[in-house]
Design a protein around this motif. Structure first.
Motif, PDB file in Angstrom:
ATOM      1  N   GLY A  81       0.785  -1.225   0.000  1.00  0.00           N
ATOM      2  CA  GLY A  81       0.000   0.000   0.000  1.00  0.00           C
ATOM      3  C   GLY A  81       0.817   1.273   0.000  1.00  0.00           C
ATOM      4  N   LYS A  86       3.082   5.232   3.975  1.00  0.00           N
ATOM      5  CA  LYS A  86       2.812   4.837   5.356  1.00  0.00           C
ATOM      6  C   LYS A  86       3.802   5.473   6.325  1.00  0.00           C
ATOM      7  CE  LYS A  86       0.341   0.527   4.495  1.00  0.00           C
ATOM      8  NZ  LYS A  86       0.257  -0.926   4.751  1.00  0.00           N
ATOM      9  N   ALA A  89       2.566   8.901   6.908  1.00  0.00           N
ATOM     10  CA  ALA A  89       1.411   8.905   7.804  1.00  0.00           C
ATOM     11  C   ALA A  89       1.830   8.707   9.250  1.00  0.00           C
ATOM     12  CB  ALA A  89       0.427   7.808   7.385  1.00  0.00           C
ATOM     13  N   GLN A  90       2.975   8.082   9.463  1.00  0.00           N
ATOM     14  CA  GLN A  90       3.471   7.846  10.815  1.00  0.00           C
ATOM     15  C   GLN A  90       4.276   9.023  11.339  1.00  0.00           C
ATOM     16  OE1 GLN A  90       6.021   4.401  11.114  1.00  0.00           O
ATOM     17  NE2 GLN A  90       6.450   4.709  13.292  1.00  0.00           N
ATOM     18  N   GLN A 278      -7.171  12.249  10.085  1.00  0.00           N
ATOM     19  CA  GLN A 278      -6.203  11.570   9.235  1.00  0.00           C
ATOM     20  C   GLN A 278      -6.804  10.268   8.708  1.00  0.00           C
ATOM     21  OE1 GLN A 278      -2.781   9.957  11.226  1.00  0.00           O
ATOM     22  NE2 GLN A 278      -1.505  10.011   9.386  1.00  0.00           N
ATOM     23  N   PRO A 279      -6.795  10.079   7.388  1.00  0.00           N
ATOM     24  CA  PRO A 279      -7.259   8.798   6.844  1.00  0.00           C
ATOM     25  C   PRO A 279      -6.439   7.637   7.416  1.00  0.00           C
ATOM     26  CG  PRO A 279      -7.032  10.419   5.093  1.00  0.00           C
ATOM     27  CD  PRO A 279      -6.427  11.028   6.324  1.00  0.00           C
ATOM     28  N   GLY A 280      -7.133   6.570   7.775  1.00  0.00           N
ATOM     29  CA  GLY A 280      -6.442   5.396   8.309  1.00  0.00           C
ATOM     30  C   GLY A 280      -6.465   5.342   9.820  1.00  0.00           C
ATOM     31  N   THR A 281      -5.984   6.400  10.485  1.00  0.00           N
ATOM     32  CA  THR A 281      -5.958   6.409  11.952  1.00  0.00           C
ATOM     33  C   THR A 281      -7.185   7.093  12.549  1.00  0.00           C
ATOM     34  OG1 THR A 281      -4.807   8.529  12.131  1.00  0.00           O
ATOM     35  CG2 THR A 281      -3.446   6.556  11.873  1.00  0.00           C
ATOM     36  N   ASN A 282      -7.784   7.996  11.791  1.00  0.00           N
ATOM     37  CA  ASN A 282      -8.897   8.835  12.253  1.00  0.00           C
ATOM     38  C   ASN A 282      -8.464   9.801  13.357  1.00  0.00           C
ATOM     39  OD1 ASN A 282     -11.565   9.362  11.456  1.00  0.00           O
ATOM     40  ND2 ASN A 282     -12.360   8.518  13.368  1.00  0.00           N
ATOM     41  N   ASN A 377      -7.032   9.829  -0.734  1.00  0.00           N
ATOM     42  CA  ASN A 377      -8.123  10.228   0.150  1.00  0.00           C
ATOM     43  C   ASN A 377      -7.896  11.635   0.679  1.00  0.00           C
ATOM     44  OD1 ASN A 377      -9.481   7.532   0.320  1.00  0.00           O
ATOM     45  ND2 ASN A 377      -7.541   6.949   1.273  1.00  0.00           N
TER      46      ASN A 377
END
Length: 396
Positions: A81, A86, A89-90, A278-282, A377
């Protein structure tokens, strides 16, 4: 407080493609000086540095040229992905140092290798002429002008998800780019000024942006540059206005974007969420430039002060004490990236803020280029109000 991060704390962040090819690059993490890197606070995972600093490591006599680097990026992004997506995003921000990037064309190839869709700038009052595919000057404002921490394009409905900055020329003194977590900013603000966060969640903000027929300040754009890409020289006034309004409609905000024509331009009013998830973690994040408008107005002079106005969503003024407190938190959680020529910073714009510090010397001593991209997204809504969800602009 920013502290030096030991190399042993970073070993787990080594990025190696799962591809069996031995001709790809390994990206190894490294520590930056104190003040340029720190460990993120809650709600981020423990021992998460911002930025994650990476440099290519030669192995098996692999030649580190631009082709090898871009092939490696494409390989990493094709796995799981998007490995680098990723990581963004982290950590919020990645620093790449030691890359074979020498000019705008090289930078463009590197940025495009991540596989994101180039972002179309709509309605931003900044003049950004393209120097290579999807590459433009980061900001042409005079060197004395402070551009305080902000997410990109918080004053309009259409913002990029990813921002790439490349340093072509670094000043000897100052000129740093700030880095801060929008997620950590929200977490701290919710704890320290909960009444402000509650009001933002309930009301959102009204963002009023002024566009004029003439350029308003050095580095700024005209109304035609912001919304007039379809305008032709022989169009009459009614046609010009209709074409501008058609571009505004691409925001897809319906009743939440209105406008008023004036003698010298147009004023747009958007009702927008300054809290987005945030997409993924919300995770909720303060997607905003509120502290920037406050700080910039304190130190910058001239017409820039009058371009954008931010109010609560019901039209009432935001108390200055809240803006000042946001700036205090921001100063405590941010780091200042000291540029080296060839550096590339990549921001996840949903969860990381950037800016620009003034510098000493000449204007041309600092040359930083930018490339903006859309992700798969857009940020999610915080709450159920219809104005709380942003969308990608319609194609046009």
């Amino acid at each position: 407080m920013a502290t030096f991060i030991e190399p042993s704390e970073l070993r787990s962040h080594t990025i190696n493609s799962a591809s069996p090819s031995s001709t790809l690059v390994v990206f190894e993490p490294f520590s930056l000086p104190s003040g340029n890197q720190r460990l993120l606070g809650k709600p981020h995972l423990d021992n998460t540095p911002i930025p994650l600093a990476l440099r290519p490591s030669p192995h098996d006599n692999v030649k580190i040229d631009l082709s090898t680097v871009t092939r490696t990026i494409k390989s990493l992004q094709s796995q799981d992905g998007g490995i680098l997506t990723k990581k963004l995003a982290q950590h919020g921000t990645l620093l790449f140092r030691g890359l074979p990037i020498r000019n705008a064309e090289d930078f463009s190839k590197f940025a495009h290798s991540f596989g994101y869709k180039p972002h179309e700038i709509i309605g931003i009052v900044v003049d950004r002429p393209f120097l290579a595919p999807n590459v433009a000057p980061a900001n042409e404002a005079p060197k004395e002008v402070l551009i305080y921490n902000h997410n990109e394009s918080p004053q309009v409905p259409h913002a990029p998800e990813y921002i790439f900055f490349y340093c072509h020329r670094a000043p000897k003194k100052r000129g740093e780019s700030p880095i801060a977590s929008s997620v950590e900013l929200f977490h701290r603000a919710q704890q320290e000024i909960p009444e402000f966060i509650a009001e933002l969640a309930e009301k959102g903000i009204l963002s009023r942006v002024t566009y004029k027929f003439q350029k308003q300040y050095e580095g700024g754009s005209t109304l035609k540059q912001a919304f007039g890409k379809e305008i032709k020289e022989d169009d009459d006034e009614a046609t010009r206005r209709a074409k501008i309004e058609a571009q505004i409609a691409r925001y897809g905000r319906g009743k939440h974007t209105t406008w008023e024509w004036t003698d010298d331009g147009i004023v747009l009013t958007h009702r927008l969420p300054s809290i987005r998830t945030q997409p993924g973690t919300n995770f909720p994040a303060l997607f905003t430039g509120l502290a920037a408008y406050y700080k910039n107005a304190q130190v910058n002079s001239g017409a820039r002060k009058n371009v954008t106005q931010q109010l609560f969503g019901d039209g009432t003024a935001i108390p200055e004490k809240y803006l000042a407190h946001l700036a205090i938190i921001t100063d405590e959680i941010r780091v200042l990236h000291k540029w080296q020529e060839g550096d590339v910073l990549v921001y996840d714009n949903t969860i990381a803020q950037h800016g620009r510090e003034p510098w000493e010397g000449e204007q041309e001593d600092r040359v930083v280029l930018a490339s903006l991209f859309d992700g798969e997204n857009v940020p999610g809504a915080y709450g159920s109000a219809d104005w709380a969800q942003v969308v990608q602009a319609l194609d046009g």
